[in-house]
Design an enzyme around this catalytic site. Structure first.
Site, PDB file in Angstrom:
ATOM      1  N   LYS A 205       0.996  -1.122  -0.039  1.00 36.82           N
ATOM      2  CA  LYS A 205       0.040  -0.089   0.153  1.00 36.82           C
ATOM      3  C   LYS A 205       0.924   1.347   0.112  1.00 36.82           C
ATOM      4  O   LYS A 205       1.689   1.461   1.022  1.00 36.82           O
ATOM      5  CB  LYS A 205      -0.863  -0.024   1.061  1.00 36.82           C
ATOM      6  CG  LYS A 205      -1.845   1.244   1.442  1.00 36.82           C
ATOM      7  CD  LYS A 205      -2.867   1.174   2.545  1.00 36.82           C
ATOM      8  CE  LYS A 205      -3.648   2.519   2.551  1.00 36.82           C
ATOM      9  NZ  LYS A 205      -4.569   2.464   3.563  1.00 36.82           N
ATOM     10  N   GLU A 243       7.320  -7.101   1.474  1.00 36.76           N
ATOM     11  CA  GLU A 243       5.925  -6.697   2.079  1.00 36.76           C
ATOM     12  C   GLU A 243       4.831  -8.043   1.705  1.00 36.76           C
ATOM     13  O   GLU A 243       4.458  -8.515   2.678  1.00 36.76           O
ATOM     14  CB  GLU A 243       5.033  -5.649   1.651  1.00 36.76           C
ATOM     15  CG  GLU A 243       5.716  -4.207   2.133  1.00 36.76           C
ATOM     16  CD  GLU A 243       5.566  -3.974   3.738  1.00 36.76           C
ATOM     17  OE1 GLU A 243       4.968  -4.877   4.359  1.00 36.76           O
ATOM     18  OE2 GLU A 243       6.008  -3.010   4.268  1.00 36.76           O
ATOM     19  N   LYS A 258      -2.250  -1.402  -3.871  1.00 35.80           N
ATOM     20  CA  LYS A 258      -3.117  -0.241  -3.704  1.00 35.80           C
ATOM     21  C   LYS A 258      -2.175   0.950  -3.767  1.00 35.80           C
ATOM     22  O   LYS A 258      -1.275   1.152  -3.060  1.00 35.80           O
ATOM     23  CB  LYS A 258      -3.775  -0.251  -2.270  1.00 35.80           C
ATOM     24  CG  LYS A 258      -4.618   0.916  -2.129  1.00 35.80           C
ATOM     25  CD  LYS A 258      -5.251   0.644  -0.695  1.00 35.80           C
ATOM     26  CE  LYS A 258      -6.113   1.985  -0.414  1.00 35.80           C
ATOM     27  NZ  LYS A 258      -6.314   2.063   0.740  1.00 35.80           N
TER      28      LYS A 258
END
Ligand code: PBG
Length: 333
Positions: A205, A243, A258
């Site tokens: 993100k 991640e 995202k």
């Protein structure tokens, strides 16, 4: 010689052969967009019989619970398999540490229970992050210097996930970007017996300017500073792989990238390394841009919508969170 007469190349490969008719084109289409790919983000607020349009997101509403339920019945009938719920929390219920986030009688637990009573088969995904609940608008708890403290925040996130699981959600979706929260939430859920509650991790993100309209919708914009000490630097891509790998190791059932459109390269790379389904979030700013240009008549909104979502799938997303979900479902019907 006129341009169309007596002139023919002898080509072995003519890719245009397979583009000649609609039937041929359909036969060789590589990517398809289905209603099953869609997750519909929805905003719920307190009150009764209320439906307020988000100004920067035409066609998206904050619903009071009663009207949200009616909308959910409708979209489930259209075939949309999942919703992602976000709460509009009144300022009076916000504090420095987001206490309201794990209130068992809070807006989200009440909403989840009501949805499950009405439409038990729809997949209900709840957001795990503190920003709608903190007076400062950050996704975590701040120290005196204004730094977001990781491990204390993770403890609160785990409590929040438990409250949501008790209410009956099918999946929790941590969108906060604290380190180690997937593992902590998995442990907490399992300890409470919620071994079947899934985790969709907002893994890659980014600290993006595309979230503006969403923050308008929830009134959740940070009061000071930005989210760059926890959300990812838009310049980085190798870090997205780290991640994703961490989240899968910690127990993520689905990983997410995202935003989507400015990060198609990341979706594609994540798809290559991920053994779990990959979701992409076509965020509020991406939605707003298409709506705004469409309203001005500068683009064909429906066509751009479909092309955009198809591009996200083509890049490698298995699932797409999108505010266009209902429109797409209607179009595909
Ligand atoms: C916050 C959160 C955000 C979105 C989903 N969860 C905004 C942010 O990180 O500030 C954005 C969604 C969108 O823009 O559509 N935890």
């Amino acid at each position: 010689m006129s341009s169309t007469e007596n002139y023919e190349l002898f080509l072995t490969q003519r890719p245009r052969r397979l583009r000649r008719t609609d039937a041929l084109r359909r036969m060789v289409q590589e990517t398809t967009l289905s209603v099953n790919d869609l997750i519909y983000p929805m905003f719920v607020m307190e009150g009764e019989n209320e439906k307020v349009e988000v100004e920067s997101m035409p066609g998206c509403y904050r619903f009071s619970l009663d009207l949200l339920l009616a909308e959910i019945a409708e979209i489930y009938a259209l075939g949309i398999p999942a919703i992602a719920l976000f709460p509009v929390v009144p300022d009076a219920k916000k504090d420095e540490v987001g206490t309201e986030s794990y209130n068992p009688d809070g807006l989200i637990p009440r909403t989840v229970a009501a949805i499950k009573a009405q439409t038990p088969d729809i997949t209900v995904i709840t957001d795990v992050a503190l920003d709608p609940y903190t007076s400062h608008g950050h996704d975590g708890i701040l120290d005196e210097a204004g730094y977001i403290v990781n491990d204390i925040t993770v403890e609160v996130l785990a409590k929040m996930a438990i409250a949501q699981a008790r209410a009956g959600c099918d999946m929790v979706a941590p969108s906060d970007m604290m380190d180690g929260r997937i593992g902590a939430i998995r442990d907490a859920l399992d300890e409470e017996g919620f071994t079947n509650v899934c985790i969709m991790a907002y893994s890659a993100k980014y600290a993006s300017a595309y979230y503006g309209p969403f923050r308008d919708a929830l009134g959740s914009a940070p009061k000071s500073g930005d989210k760059k000490t926890y959300q990812m630097n838009p310049a980085n891509s190798t870090e997205a792989i780290l991640e994703v790998e961490l989240d899968i190791t910690e127990g993520a059932d689905i990983v997410m990238v995202k935003p989507a459109l400015p990060y198609l390269d990341i979706i594609s790379k994540v798809r290559e390394v991920s053994a779990v389904p990959v979701a992409a979030y076509n965020v509020s700013g991406e939605y707003a841009m298409i709506k705004a240009a469409g309203e001005k008549g500068w683009i064909d909104e429906k066509k751009v919508m479909m092309e955009t979502l198809l591009s996200i799938k083509r890049a490698g997303a298995d699932l797409i969170l999108t505010y266009f979900a209902k429109e797409v479902a209607l179009l595909l019907k």
